[in-house]
Design a protein around this motif. Structure first.
Motif, PDB file in Angstrom:
ATOM      1  N   SER A 272       0.820  -1.217   0.000  1.00 34.55           N
ATOM      2  CA  SER A 272       0.000   0.000   0.000  1.00 34.55           C
ATOM      3  C   SER A 272       0.852   1.263   0.000  1.00 34.55           C
ATOM      4  O   SER A 272       0.326   2.373   0.157  1.00 34.55           O
ATOM      5  N   ASN A 273       2.163   1.098  -0.185  1.00 34.58           N
ATOM      6  CA  ASN A 273       3.086   2.231  -0.165  1.00 34.58           C
ATOM      7  C   ASN A 273       4.103   2.065  -1.297  1.00 34.58           C
ATOM      8  O   ASN A 273       5.278   1.815  -1.071  1.00 34.58           O
ATOM      9  N   VAL A 274       3.621   2.217  -2.536  1.00 32.19           N
ATOM     10  CA  VAL A 274       4.423   1.946  -3.727  1.00 32.19           C
ATOM     11  C   VAL A 274       4.636   3.232  -4.529  1.00 32.19           C
ATOM     12  O   VAL A 274       3.692   3.977  -4.791  1.00 32.19           O
ATOM     13  N   THR A 275       5.874   3.469  -4.908  1.00 33.19           N
ATOM     14  CA  THR A 275       6.224   4.556  -5.822  1.00 33.19           C
ATOM     15  C   THR A 275       6.697   3.953  -7.133  1.00 33.19           C
ATOM     16  O   THR A 275       7.567   3.071  -7.127  1.00 33.19           O
ATOM     17  N   ILE A 276       6.133   4.396  -8.242  1.00 28.38           N
ATOM     18  CA  ILE A 276       6.651   3.978  -9.549  1.00 28.38           C
ATOM     19  C   ILE A 276       7.516   5.105 -10.091  1.00 28.38           C
ATOM     20  O   ILE A 276       7.237   6.290  -9.885  1.00 28.38           O
TER      21      ILE A 276
ATOM     22  N   ASP B 199      -5.050   1.685 -11.498  1.00 28.57           N
ATOM     23  CA  ASP B 199      -5.558   2.394 -10.324  1.00 28.57           C
ATOM     24  C   ASP B 199      -5.344   1.571  -9.055  1.00 28.57           C
ATOM     25  O   ASP B 199      -5.636   0.375  -9.010  1.00 28.57           O
ATOM     26  N   GLY B 200      -4.819   2.213  -8.038  1.00 23.80           N
ATOM     27  CA  GLY B 200      -4.626   1.557  -6.752  1.00 23.80           C
ATOM     28  C   GLY B 200      -3.352   0.747  -6.642  1.00 23.80           C
ATOM     29  O   GLY B 200      -3.053   0.230  -5.559  1.00 23.80           O
ATOM     30  N   LEU B 201      -2.582   0.646  -7.723  1.00 23.68           N
ATOM     31  CA  LEU B 201      -1.361  -0.164  -7.690  1.00 23.68           C
ATOM     32  C   LEU B 201      -0.144   0.632  -7.229  1.00 23.68           C
ATOM     33  O   LEU B 201       0.917   0.059  -7.015  1.00 23.68           O
ATOM     34  N   PHE B 202      -0.281   1.955  -7.087  1.00 21.16           N
ATOM     35  CA  PHE B 202       0.819   2.800  -6.612  1.00 21.16           C
ATOM     36  C   PHE B 202       0.227   4.071  -6.037  1.00 21.16           C
ATOM     37  O   PHE B 202      -0.916   4.439  -6.336  1.00 21.16           O
ATOM     38  N   GLN B 203       1.007   4.747  -5.203  1.00 23.79           N
ATOM     39  CA  GLN B 203       0.547   5.955  -4.537  1.00 23.79           C
ATOM     40  C   GLN B 203       1.350   7.198  -4.936  1.00 23.79           C
ATOM     41  O   GLN B 203       0.900   8.321  -4.783  1.00 23.79           O
ATOM     42  N   ARG B 204       2.563   7.001  -5.437  1.00 24.55           N
ATOM     43  CA  ARG B 204       3.420   8.113  -5.843  1.00 24.55           C
ATOM     44  C   ARG B 204       4.105   7.774  -7.156  1.00 24.55           C
ATOM     45  O   ARG B 204       4.207   6.598  -7.527  1.00 24.55           O
ATOM     46  N   ALA B 205       4.580   8.821  -7.840  1.00 23.29           N
ATOM     47  CA  ALA B 205       5.229   8.621  -9.128  1.00 23.29           C
ATOM     48  C   ALA B 205       6.395   9.592  -9.277  1.00 23.29           C
ATOM     49  O   ALA B 205       6.320  10.742  -8.838  1.00 23.29           O
ATOM     50  N   ILE B 206       7.465   9.112  -9.912  1.00 25.11           N
ATOM     51  CA  ILE B 206       8.633   9.943 -10.228  1.00 25.11           C
ATOM     52  C   ILE B 206       8.861   9.861 -11.730  1.00 25.11           C
ATOM     53  O   ILE B 206       9.020   8.760 -12.276  1.00 25.11           O
ATOM     54  N   CYS B 207       8.875  11.006 -12.388  1.00 25.33           N
ATOM     55  CA  CYS B 207       9.115  11.066 -13.835  1.00 25.33           C
ATOM     56  C   CYS B 207      10.367  11.898 -14.084  1.00 25.33           C
ATOM     57  O   CYS B 207      10.349  13.114 -13.897  1.00 25.33           O
ATOM     58  N   GLN B 208      11.436  11.245 -14.527  1.00 25.53           N
ATOM     59  CA  GLN B 208      12.696  11.910 -14.824  1.00 25.53           C
ATOM     60  C   GLN B 208      12.834  12.033 -16.341  1.00 25.53           C
ATOM     61  O   GLN B 208      12.988  11.052 -17.043  1.00 25.53           O
ATOM     62  N   SER B 209      12.763  13.246 -16.838  1.00 27.82           N
ATOM     63  CA  SER B 209      12.947  13.534 -18.269  1.00 27.82           C
ATOM     64  C   SER B 209      11.912  12.824 -19.129  1.00 27.82           C
ATOM     65  O   SER B 209      12.250  12.124 -20.089  1.00 27.82           O
TER      66      SER B 209
ATOM     67  N   VAL C  77      -2.365  11.491  -6.929  1.00 25.68           N
ATOM     68  CA  VAL C  77      -1.073  10.827  -6.817  1.00 25.68           C
ATOM     69  C   VAL C  77      -0.008  11.882  -6.592  1.00 25.68           C
ATOM     70  O   VAL C  77       0.013  12.915  -7.274  1.00 25.68           O
ATOM     71  N   ASP C  78       0.877  11.648  -5.637  1.00 27.19           N
ATOM     72  CA  ASP C  78       2.016  12.544  -5.442  1.00 27.19           C
ATOM     73  C   ASP C  78       2.988  12.367  -6.602  1.00 27.19           C
ATOM     74  O   ASP C  78       3.222  11.235  -7.063  1.00 27.19           O
ATOM     75  N   LEU C  79       3.584  13.471  -7.055  1.00 28.16           N
ATOM     76  CA  LEU C  79       4.432  13.424  -8.244  1.00 28.16           C
ATOM     77  C   LEU C  79       5.707  14.231  -8.028  1.00 28.16           C
ATOM     78  O   LEU C  79       5.665  15.398  -7.644  1.00 28.16           O
ATOM     79  N   LEU C  80       6.849  13.591  -8.295  1.00 24.83           N
ATOM     80  CA  LEU C  80       8.145  14.264  -8.376  1.00 24.83           C
ATOM     81  C   LEU C  80       8.567  14.185  -9.840  1.00 24.83           C
ATOM     82  O   LEU C  80       8.683  13.093 -10.402  1.00 24.83           O
TER      83      LEU C  80
ATOM     84  N   ALA D  61      -2.935  20.792 -10.650  1.00 21.77           N
ATOM     85  CA  ALA D  61      -4.273  21.387 -10.765  1.00 21.77           C
ATOM     86  C   ALA D  61      -5.355  20.492 -10.189  1.00 21.77           C
ATOM     87  O   ALA D  61      -6.392  20.983  -9.734  1.00 21.77           O
ATOM     88  N   ARG D  62      -5.107  19.206 -10.173  1.00 19.98           N
ATOM     89  CA  ARG D  62      -6.129  18.304  -9.651  1.00 19.98           C
ATOM     90  C   ARG D  62      -5.859  17.910  -8.198  1.00 19.98           C
ATOM     91  O   ARG D  62      -6.494  17.007  -7.661  1.00 19.98           O
ATOM     92  N   GLY D  63      -4.910  18.572  -7.563  1.00 20.91           N
ATOM     93  CA  GLY D  63      -4.718  18.408  -6.132  1.00 20.91           C
ATOM     94  C   GLY D  63      -3.643  17.437  -5.708  1.00 20.91           C
ATOM     95  O   GLY D  63      -3.466  17.212  -4.503  1.00 20.91           O
ATOM     96  N   GLY D  64      -2.918  16.861  -6.648  1.00 22.93           N
ATOM     97  CA  GLY D  64      -1.838  15.956  -6.269  1.00 22.93           C
ATOM     98  C   GLY D  64      -0.607  16.736  -5.823  1.00 22.93           C
ATOM     99  O   GLY D  64      -0.206  17.717  -6.475  1.00 22.93           O
ATOM    100  N   ARG D  65       0.008  16.336  -4.723  1.00 22.02           N
ATOM    101  CA  ARG D  65       1.243  16.999  -4.287  1.00 22.02           C
ATOM    102  C   ARG D  65       2.286  16.834  -5.371  1.00 22.02           C
ATOM    103  O   ARG D  65       2.581  15.710  -5.807  1.00 22.02           O
TER     104      ARG D  65
END
Length: 512
Positions: free
Chosen positions: A185-189, A209-219, A315-318, A397-401
């Motif tokens: 329940s604490n997965v970052t892709i 949906d529901g398979l991750f809670q955060r995401a990191i997109c590099q380039s 979803v939180d996004l970096l 805009a949709r409220g994700g950190r």
């Protein structure tokens, strides 16, 4: 009592290796080999096995061609390849632990090359920071992204079998990662380049949906998909080259992996030449990569940015980019060739009149720059900076950190390339001592390595990333668009602006 270093998965037991306080489990199947009737279809569960399976060495990589140019030295091709490559690798500080955060890494490579087995992505440093780390392989090129419509073995995933593989790997994580100490329940892709584009696409895939809670997109942003019309044209060209006629797909299904790679290379050359617009259409030729995920399908119902905007959960996004993304792709190409190719492509995309206006605008925006540098800036904006900015704004805009960065450090290994594409990877994984990383950069400054790794680990743990002085990264919002500049001399917070002012000069969606 369970044997130490042995983990029970849904398919059977695997035995890992302990090295410097970190357990690794390599070459673990998450899906069956996509051969025969499974080819071009949805991934199916891995076959079970009896006894304890050694997970001590990487499995095969997906069939592919080596990268070209300078990037080929940085990402040498794994010599062991085969269809049976839907494997993943896990690093954990302790398989008997409970509730550790999980990172799932999706490799880049233009959707046609790369491997989760690269030493650059070794998860030991993340495991040392209390993060269970998973790297995956997924189908690439024709095998991963050919669109066949209703003629596909499984129309539900056609045009994005590689994305379906990623979803299957995430489901495997949900079902099995607790056995490695992770919290499902604490997965970052996370991913870089095509891996980041995959992550951005997964943000809009209903089955993810529901398979991750955060995401990191590099380039990488959410723009690198084809519509059904573009993918259909690409499929028509592929079938022509294979000698398929009418509705007979036998030449495709009978083609070997090598046969498809040969045709894939030929199509890439056609796209790069710019002389085959009549076959592919302008939107397809803009990508320079034929086989991208297809939207408008059951798996990816709409373009990812639109799908993200409609998502019911946040979803939180970096997310971020490098300061000189595209310099590496032009390394070694003479200045006059860079200029002539750039002018020709811009005229193809926009027409002579609009092209001339953009060239004049670039000259005004970068008056002291060489023409080569102007093309690097334009391509960096088109392919990376603008898509990343749109992704950050949409998620915010949709409220994700949302947190945004620009990596701005240059190694003296490749003089003149600046902060090029992929240069941040050894910093993120803490793998600067590997052979692969040493082909990317040298003399990594320890303070910047620490700053990058601290921020990424904070985010994966669900915390707000910290700057070196302990100050928290600012949230990226529609009202306050602030990014962190990651540089050796000074890490600072600056406004996230379009330095070229191209949004005023041209509608970037036309050339993105």
């Amino acid at each position: 009592m369970p044997e130490r270093g042995v983990v029970q998965t849904g398919s059977g037991q695997v035995r890992g290796v302990l090295n410097n306080g970190v357990w690794s489990f390599k070459g673990v199947p998450y899906a069956a080999s996509p051969e025969g009737p499974r080819r071009f279809g949805a991934p199916e569960p891995a076959e079970s096995w009896d006894g304890v399976r050694p997970a001590t060495a990487y499995g095969p990589s997906v069939p592919q061609r080596p990268m070209r140019g300078l990037v080929a030295d940085m990402f040498p091709m794994n010599p062991v390849q085969g269809f049976d490559a839907l494997h993943l690798n896990v690093w954990t500080p302790d398989p008997s632990a409970k509730g550790l955060p999980v990172l799932v890494w999706i490799h880049g490579g233009g959707f046609r090359s790369g491997s989760g087995n690269d030493e650059l992505y070794d998860g030991s440093a993340f495991a040392g920071d209390g993060v269970v780390t998973v790297t995956i392989n997924y189908r690439l090129g024709v095998e991963g992204f050919l669109y066949l419509g209703d003629r596909a073995p499984d129309p539900a995933v056609t045009g994005a079998m590689g994305i379906a593989d990623q979803v299957a790997a995430l489901r495997w994580v949900q079902e099995n990662i607790s056995g490695f100490g992770g919290d499902p329940s604490n997965v970052t892709i996370a991913g870089e380049s095509a891996g980041a584009m995959s992550v951005a696409t997964l943000l809009a895939v209903p089955s993810a949906d529901g398979l991750f809670q955060r995401a990191i997109c590099q380039s990488g942003g959410a723009d690198k998909v084809n519509g059904i019309a573009e993918s259909s044209r690409i499929t028509t060209r592929l079938l022509e080259k294979l000698g398929a006629t009418g509705d007979d797909l036998t030449p495709l299904f009978d083609a070997s992996a090598e046969d498809l790679l040969v045709v894939q290379d030929a199509m890439a050359a056609e796209l790069a030449s710019g002389e085959f617009v009549h076959l592919y259409g302008v939107p397809a030729t803009l990508a320079t990569i034929a086989f991208l995920p297809t939207s408008g399908t059951d798996l990816i119902p709409e373009e990812p940015l639109t799908g993200l905007a409609r998502r019911s959960t946040t979803v939180d996004l970096l997310v971020g980019e490098n300061a000189d993304e595209c310099s590496i792709f032009l390394a070694g190409v003479p200045d006059d060739i860079v200029a002539s190719m750039g002018r020709a492509k811009l005229a193809t995309w926009l027409g002579e009149g609009e092209s001339a206006r953009i060239l004049a605008h670039l000259g005004e925006a970068l008056p002291d720059s060489a023409e080569r540098d102007r093309w690097i800036w334009l391509e960096s904006e088109r392919q990376f900076w603008s898509p990343v900015r749109r992704l950050a704004l949409t998620n915010a805009a949709r409220g994700g950190r949302t947190y945004k960065y620009r990596f701005d450090w240059a190694s003296d290994l490749h003089d003149g390339l600046g902060a090029h594409h992929v240069i941040e990877l050894p910093f993120v994984f803490g793998t600067g001592s590997t052979r692969q990383a040493k082909a990317i950069a040298r003399n990594l400054p320890e303070n910047l390595v620490h700053a990058v790794r601290t921020a990424w680990v904070d985010f994966i743990h669900g915390r707000v990333p910290r700057l070196p002085d302990g100050v928290l990264w600012p949230a990226y919002t529609s009202e306050s668009q602030m990014r962190v500049r990651l540089a050796e001399e000074r890490i600072s917070t600056v406004p996230d602006i379009d330095e070229l002012g191209l949004d005023e000069a041209v509608t970037l969606e036309r050339i993105s």
